[in-house]
Design a protein around this motif. Structure first.
Motif, PDB file in Angstrom:
ATOM      1  N   TYR A 152     -13.213 -16.830   2.482  1.00  0.00           N
ATOM      2  CA  TYR A 152     -13.146 -16.109   1.280  1.00  0.00           C
ATOM      3  C   TYR A 152     -12.241 -16.594   0.338  1.00  0.00           C
ATOM      4  CZ  TYR A 152     -15.114 -12.469   4.633  1.00  0.00           C
ATOM      5  OH  TYR A 152     -15.745 -11.703   5.533  1.00  0.00           O
ATOM      6  N   SER A 153     -12.768 -16.261  -1.090  1.00  0.00           N
ATOM      7  CA  SER A 153     -11.747 -16.489  -2.130  1.00  0.00           C
ATOM      8  C   SER A 153     -10.607 -15.674  -2.170  1.00  0.00           C
ATOM      9  CB  SER A 153     -12.586 -16.487  -3.628  1.00  0.00           C
ATOM     10  OG  SER A 153     -11.479 -16.282  -4.677  1.00  0.00           O
ATOM     11  N   LEU A 154      -9.318 -15.734  -2.306  1.00  0.00           N
ATOM     12  CA  LEU A 154      -8.318 -15.062  -2.330  1.00  0.00           C
ATOM     13  C   LEU A 154      -8.167 -14.164  -3.684  1.00  0.00           C
ATOM     14  CD1 LEU A 154      -4.764 -16.824  -1.124  1.00  0.00           C
ATOM     15  CD2 LEU A 154      -6.015 -14.742  -0.152  1.00  0.00           C
ATOM     16  N   LYS A 155      -8.699 -14.863  -4.936  1.00  0.00           N
ATOM     17  CA  LYS A 155      -8.671 -14.062  -5.930  1.00  0.00           C
ATOM     18  C   LYS A 155      -9.903 -13.093  -5.959  1.00  0.00           C
ATOM     19  CE  LYS A 155      -6.020 -16.995  -8.781  1.00  0.00           C
ATOM     20  NZ  LYS A 155      -6.115 -18.486  -8.717  1.00  0.00           N
ATOM     21  N   SER A 156     -11.220 -13.495  -5.414  1.00  0.00           N
ATOM     22  CA  SER A 156     -12.219 -12.322  -5.850  1.00  0.00           C
ATOM     23  C   SER A 156     -12.454 -11.750  -4.626  1.00  0.00           C
ATOM     24  CB  SER A 156     -13.483 -13.185  -6.352  1.00  0.00           C
ATOM     25  OG  SER A 156     -13.801 -14.053  -5.342  1.00  0.00           O
ATOM     26  N   GLY A 157     -12.042 -12.218  -3.480  1.00  0.00           N
ATOM     27  CA  GLY A 157     -12.409 -11.663  -2.092  1.00  0.00           C
ATOM     28  C   GLY A 157     -13.960 -12.099  -1.606  1.00  0.00           C
ATOM     29  N   GLY A 158     -14.722 -12.866  -2.621  1.00  0.00           N
ATOM     30  CA  GLY A 158     -15.934 -13.288  -2.355  1.00  0.00           C
ATOM     31  C   GLY A 158     -16.078 -14.237  -1.119  1.00  0.00           C
ATOM     32  N   LEU A 159     -17.307 -14.345  -0.705  1.00  0.00           N
ATOM     33  CA  LEU A 159     -17.516 -15.516   0.382  1.00  0.00           C
ATOM     34  C   LEU A 159     -17.383 -16.782  -0.073  1.00  0.00           C
ATOM     35  CD1 LEU A 159     -20.386 -13.900   2.286  1.00  0.00           C
ATOM     36  CD2 LEU A 159     -18.228 -14.495   3.444  1.00  0.00           C
ATOM     37  N   VAL A 160     -17.021 -17.622   0.704  1.00  0.00           N
ATOM     38  CA  VAL A 160     -16.899 -19.392   0.332  1.00  0.00           C
ATOM     39  C   VAL A 160     -17.400 -20.311   1.345  1.00  0.00           C
ATOM     40  CG1 VAL A 160     -15.258 -21.189  -0.268  1.00  0.00           C
ATOM     41  CG2 VAL A 160     -14.854 -18.689  -0.727  1.00  0.00           C
ATOM     42  N   ASN A 185     -13.781 -31.251  14.872  1.00  0.00           N
ATOM     43  CA  ASN A 185     -14.498 -30.837  13.856  1.00  0.00           C
ATOM     44  C   ASN A 185     -13.449 -29.844  13.041  1.00  0.00           C
ATOM     45  OD1 ASN A 185     -16.774 -32.102  14.419  1.00  0.00           O
ATOM     46  ND2 ASN A 185     -17.372 -30.616  15.931  1.00  0.00           N
ATOM     47  N   VAL A 186     -13.371 -29.953  11.649  1.00  0.00           N
ATOM     48  CA  VAL A 186     -12.550 -29.308  10.916  1.00  0.00           C
ATOM     49  C   VAL A 186     -13.192 -28.710   9.512  1.00  0.00           C
ATOM     50  CG1 VAL A 186     -10.639 -30.475  11.968  1.00  0.00           C
ATOM     51  CG2 VAL A 186     -11.504 -31.193   9.724  1.00  0.00           C
ATOM     52  N   MET A 187     -12.604 -27.895   9.216  1.00  0.00           N
ATOM     53  CA  MET A 187     -12.810 -27.224   7.851  1.00  0.00           C
ATOM     54  C   MET A 187     -11.491 -27.143   6.937  1.00  0.00           C
ATOM     55  SD  MET A 187     -15.858 -24.371   8.566  1.00  0.00           S
ATOM     56  CE  MET A 187     -17.404 -24.988   8.728  1.00  0.00           C
ATOM     57  N   TYR A 188     -11.523 -27.509   5.951  1.00  0.00           N
ATOM     58  CA  TYR A 188     -10.084 -27.380   5.153  1.00  0.00           C
ATOM     59  C   TYR A 188     -10.389 -26.084   4.237  1.00  0.00           C
ATOM     60  CZ  TYR A 188      -8.786 -32.298   6.422  1.00  0.00           C
ATOM     61  OH  TYR A 188      -8.443 -33.156   7.129  1.00  0.00           O
ATOM     62  N   LEU A 189      -9.169 -25.384   4.411  1.00  0.00           N
ATOM     63  CA  LEU A 189      -8.905 -24.179   3.289  1.00  0.00           C
ATOM     64  C   LEU A 189      -8.418 -25.084   2.091  1.00  0.00           C
ATOM     65  CD1 LEU A 189      -9.177 -21.890   5.498  1.00  0.00           C
ATOM     66  CD2 LEU A 189      -7.250 -20.889   4.397  1.00  0.00           C
ATOM     67  N   ASP A 190      -9.022 -24.630   0.798  1.00  0.00           N
ATOM     68  CA  ASP A 190      -8.305 -24.974  -0.456  1.00  0.00           C
ATOM     69  C   ASP A 190      -7.235 -23.967  -0.774  1.00  0.00           C
ATOM     70  OD1 ASP A 190      -9.428 -27.542  -0.988  1.00  0.00           O
ATOM     71  OD2 ASP A 190     -11.390 -26.360  -0.807  1.00  0.00           O
ATOM     72  N   ASP A 191      -6.512 -24.172  -1.946  1.00  0.00           N
ATOM     73  CA  ASP A 191      -5.696 -23.077  -2.269  1.00  0.00           C
ATOM     74  C   ASP A 191      -6.571 -22.126  -2.702  1.00  0.00           C
ATOM     75  OD1 ASP A 191      -3.561 -24.838  -1.970  1.00  0.00           O
ATOM     76  OD2 ASP A 191      -3.488 -25.558  -4.078  1.00  0.00           O
TER      77      ASP A 191
END
Ligand code: AGP
Length: 586
Positions: free
Chosen positions: A218-226, A199-205
């Motif tokens: 989290y988003s690296l740009k906003s710091g908000g949850l993803v 079972n996996v989850m992929y991190l996107d850029d």
């Protein structure tokens, strides 16, 4: 390149990480290192130059959090000093990294000016010092702020003294999170943790994951949850092991008995749909790197021969130069085993800017390329571990044949040809056949150069043959179009120089035989590969007559020859020097 991995859970973390690194070794094998969070929250480290495969213990104390790295050197030579993890000034933050920091010189000068002391020549070390500067914000925010300063494609994992977890961030290089039962993994590739979970989850850029209790994205740009989607992988751990074979390469060559069949087991209506789009597109481009690039180049001939249609092959690293020819009605077909090759991803970025639709042939489900494509054909070859691509190549070719036939409305004719080809490959890969190729390898293994020529459909495969010979046996292999020889390369032929001649029962047979004769007249040792024996051949390796599908059957004996040459010359078959399986740097 480089393989990175991290673990948090109930197991002995540094041991789990060590075993995971062994599965990632194909990504880099110059040196390896592990850092774990000891019982008192103190970071303990082990670093070694060389491969990890022979190690059975880390020497670190039992802990629940560890990170590890297997290196393919970019910045700084191969030495213990440059082996990851790298640390901040106070040895409180440990960082592992896969990728290249393009502005590292500038950051290093800037950080040096503020009193940071560097202990390695790597670009990675700047990340540890950047995190140190923001560390009062907590590890998550510190990593986020640090990554804002870093340019280029990277994947980073960090731990901190006294922090019971780890933080990972992605800005271009792959990172996959494995979700086990009360244990979590982050890694550059799935086989690292396949023994534990599918079972996996992929991190996107531009995303990060914080693993404290369970992974939070989290988003690296906003710091908000993803939010992330859970994907279940259908590979088994066994598929990623050598089994009875001595090397992954020979295992994967032999698997071509099945993989061609698996590749053509596609949804016909999807193939037809994309074929129709090729027919109505304003130009179709094929792109890939290395062997996958040679598959694309063969695609150009396949479409010409079967569909009487022009498609454009462009090597991915050169693709941005073709930007001016792209329109929203253009189609880009990318070919990549890993789906993580940086130059291919860059080509996709270039094409997307112009509104181009992306179709991909990929082996790794969920890879970056798979996720960035408008449509993906999974080639279904199963994990390919040897750096030298073999079974992925023939699977990719098979799908290109299907597409080409479908553009003429004759997909079933294409399928029948490939079914016949798959069954003939099955017959071909028998012990007697292998022994005959091994015998040839014994004859030519001391030579310093091997030339390979082909014409028409078999010209791109001559180029691919050269890649196989180079990377597996370290013999200088060079592929040419048969007709090009007399325009220069013929000067290289001396008495006994081996020249492999790829042939088929086709309209260019007389010409390629003519080229073989030119080489023979200069003393060359002619190795014919093809369905028909000819007097010019000093050694003949028979391949079945599968008409237009000859590139599929002709490349297999060359894969075997490269393998036996490598074995006889004592080369590192699965892990050739200076190379890595996924080239995630441009
Ligand atoms: C294959 O034998 C090579 N090691 C290499 O050229 C490879 O095909 C290339 O790096 C592309 O990789 P990909 O298919 O994963 O994109």
């Amino acid at each position: 390149m480089c393989g990175i991995t991290a673990y948090k859970g109930k197991g002995d973390a540094s041991f789990v990480v060590m075993e995971a690194l062994k599965k990632l070794e194909y990504r880099g094998y110059d040196s390896w290192g592990i850092a774990s969070l000891g019982a008192e929250g103190i970071i303990e480290t082990v670093k070694n130059v060389g491969k990890i495969s022979s190690h059975t213990e880390t020497g670190l104390r039992q802990s629940s959090v560890a990170i590890g790295h297997t290196r393919w050197a970019t910045h700084g030579g191969v030495s213990e000093r440059n082996t990851h993890p790298h640390f901040d000034c106070g040895n409180e933050i440990a960082v592992i990294h896969n990728g290249i920091i393009e502005n590292f010189d500038e950051l290093r000068r800037e950080l040096g000016g503020r009193g940071h002391e560097f202990r390695s020549e790597t670009d990675t070390e700047v990340i540890a010092h950047l995190i140190e500067e923001f560390s009062s914000l907590g590890l998550k925010e510190a990593v986020r702020k640090a990554m804002e300063r870093v340019k280029g494609r990277s994947a980073v994992i960090a731990i901190k003294k006294g922090y019971d977890g780890f933080v990972a961030a992605r800005t271009g290089s792959p990172l996959i999170v494995g979700i086990g039962e009360n244990e979590y993994f982050v890694s550059s590739d799935i086989p690292a943790f396949l023994d534990h979970t599918k079972n996996v989850m992929y991190l996107d850029d531009d995303e990060m994951v914080v693993v404290e209790k369970k992974p939070v994205f989290y988003s690296l740009k906003s710091g908000g949850l993803v939010e992330k989607r859970l994907i279940t992988i259908d590979w088994s751990a066994d598929q990623a092991e050598k089994g009875e074979f001595e090397h992954f390469m020979i295992k994967e060559i032999m698997e071509q008995k099945d993989t061609i069949l698996r590749a053509i087991n596609q949804n016909d209506s999807e193939i037809q749909k994309i074929a129709n789009e090729i027919n109505s597109s304003f130009g179709t481009f094929f792109t890939g790197c290395g062997t996958a690039g040679k598959v694309c180049f063969t695609g150009q001939y396949i479409f010409s021969k079967i569909a009487n249609k022009h498609v454009n092959y462009v090597n991915s690293s050169e693709f941005p130069n073709y930007e001016h020819f792209l329109r929203p009605e253009t189609l880009l077909i990318t070919v990549s085993q890993s789906g993580e090759t940086a130059d291919v991803l860059e080509a996709v970025k270039t094409a997307k800017k112009k509104g181009v639709k992306i179709i991909s042939l990929v082996n790794v489900k969920g890879s970056t390329l798979d996720r960035q494509s408008d449509h993906t054909f999974l080639i279904n070859a199963g994990p390919e571990k040897a750096v030298a691509s073999t079974k992925a190549t023939t699977a990719q070719l098979a799908i290109l044949y299907l597409l080409a036939y479908a553009t003429t409305g004759k997909i079933h004719e294409g399928k029948n040809l490939l079914l016949e080809t798959a069954s003939k490959v099955n017959d071909m890969l028998n012990p007697r056949y292998l022994a005959r190729i091994e015998e040839l390898a014994k004859i030519i293994c001391k030579k310093s150069d091997i030339y390979i020529i082909g014409r028409g459909l078999n010209y791109p495969m001559a180029l691919e043959s050269a890649i196989k010979v180079q990377e597996v046996s370290y013999i200088h292999g060079h592929g040419f179009a048969g007709g090009e020889l007399k325009h220069g390369p013929l000067a290289l032929i001396e008495k006994g120089t081996p020249c492999i001649v790829l042939t088929a029962k086709d309209d260019v047979f007389p010409q390629i035989i003519g080229n073989a004769m030119e080489v023979k007249a200069r003393g060359g040792y002619i190795i014919g590969i093809g369905p028909e024996k000819h007097g010019v051949f000093d050694y003949w390796i028979k391949t079945p007559d599968v008409r237009e599908a000859s590139p599929i059957v002709n490349i297999i004996p060359v894969q075997l020859l490269a393998y036996y040459l490598g074995v006889l010359r004592g080369c590192e078959i699965d892990y050739p020097r200076n190379l890595a399986k996924s080239v995630t740097v441009q």
